[in-house]
Motif scaffolding. Structure first.
Motif, PDB file in Angstrom:
ATOM      1  N   UNK A  77       0.845  -1.181   0.000  1.00  9.21           N
ATOM      2  CA  UNK A  77       0.000   0.000   0.000  1.00  9.21           C
ATOM      3  C   UNK A  77       0.883   1.234   0.000  1.00  9.21           C
ATOM      4  N   UNK A  78       0.523   2.180  -0.802  1.00  7.92           N
ATOM      5  CA  UNK A  78       1.297   3.413  -0.894  1.00  7.92           C
ATOM      6  C   UNK A  78       0.658   4.478  -0.035  1.00  7.92           C
ATOM      7  N   UNK A  79       1.494   5.200   0.640  1.00  6.95           N
ATOM      8  CA  UNK A  79       1.002   6.283   1.495  1.00  6.95           C
ATOM      9  C   UNK A  79       1.283   7.618   0.833  1.00  6.95           C
ATOM     10  N   UNK A  80       0.400   8.530   1.054  1.00  9.42           N
ATOM     11  CA  UNK A  80       0.540   9.875   0.517  1.00  9.42           C
ATOM     12  C   UNK A  80       1.754  10.542   1.159  1.00  9.42           C
ATOM     13  N   UNK A  81       2.632  11.121   0.347  1.00  2.32           N
ATOM     14  CA  UNK A  81       3.815  11.794   0.884  1.00  2.32           C
ATOM     15  C   UNK A  81       3.536  13.264   1.160  1.00  2.32           C
ATOM     16  N   UNK A  82       2.605  13.830   0.427  1.00  5.09           N
ATOM     17  CA  UNK A  82       2.245  15.238   0.632  1.00  5.09           C
ATOM     18  C   UNK A  82       0.882  15.294   1.311  1.00  5.09           C
ATOM     19  N   UNK A  83       0.647  16.343   2.095  1.00  2.00           N
ATOM     20  CA  UNK A  83      -0.669  16.439   2.752  1.00  2.00           C
ATOM     21  C   UNK A  83      -1.785  16.611   1.725  1.00  2.00           C
ATOM     22  N   UNK A  84      -2.964  16.109   2.071  1.00  2.91           N
ATOM     23  CA  UNK A  84      -4.118  16.228   1.194  1.00  2.91           C
ATOM     24  C   UNK A  84      -4.522  17.697   1.080  1.00  2.91           C
ATOM     25  N   UNK A  85      -4.901  18.084  -0.120  1.00  2.00           N
ATOM     26  CA  UNK A  85      -5.315  19.466  -0.366  1.00  2.00           C
ATOM     27  C   UNK A  85      -6.780  19.615   0.008  1.00  2.00           C
TER      28      UNK A  85
END
Length: 125
Positions: free
Chosen positions: A95-103
């Motif tokens: 599973x890949x995790x978001x590296x940047x915060x969600x907009x």
């Protein structure tokens, strides 16, 4: 003897009759018993979980159930449990995790337009 009929739900089906469970555990080939564990435990173990912690939890569950003798009768060792847990973890997709915060909808658009995200790149259709 089919593991799905005899071994997979062994602990739930036999209730308090541990002597019968031990007899069935001896009759089931070890690899089939371990495959039944893989199938039953797959949903409870995550890809990122610590193997040693999962082995400890498995032993705790086995002891609490009172069926420790069943696992001994089937010659299931700590190494066997470790291998089952590792195979479950290896079969799980990465599973890949978001590296940047969600907009956020009302945040400035990351494209640099100066508009709110919902009015720029966040538009549907």
């Amino acid at each position: 003897m089919d593991i799905k009929k005899a071994g997979t739900g062994l602990l739930q089906k036999l209730g308090n009759n541990k002597l019968v469970a031990r007899g069935i555990a001896k009759a089931i080939p070890k690899e089939e018993f371990l495959e039944g564990l893989r199938e039953n435990w797959a949903s409870a173990i995550s890809k990122n979980s610590d193997t040693e912690e999962e082995v400890k939890k498995a032993y705790d569950r086995i002891k609490k159930s009172g069926y420790e003798g069943v696992f001994k009768s089937a010659n299931i060792t700590e190494d066997d449990l470790r291998q089952v847990i590792e195979s479950i973890k290896n079969d799980k997709p990465v599973t890949f995790r978001r590296t940047e915060p969600k907009v956020g909808r009302n945040s400035p658009c990351p494209c640099g337009s100066g508009k709110k995200y919902k009015k720029c790149c966040g538009k549907e259709g």
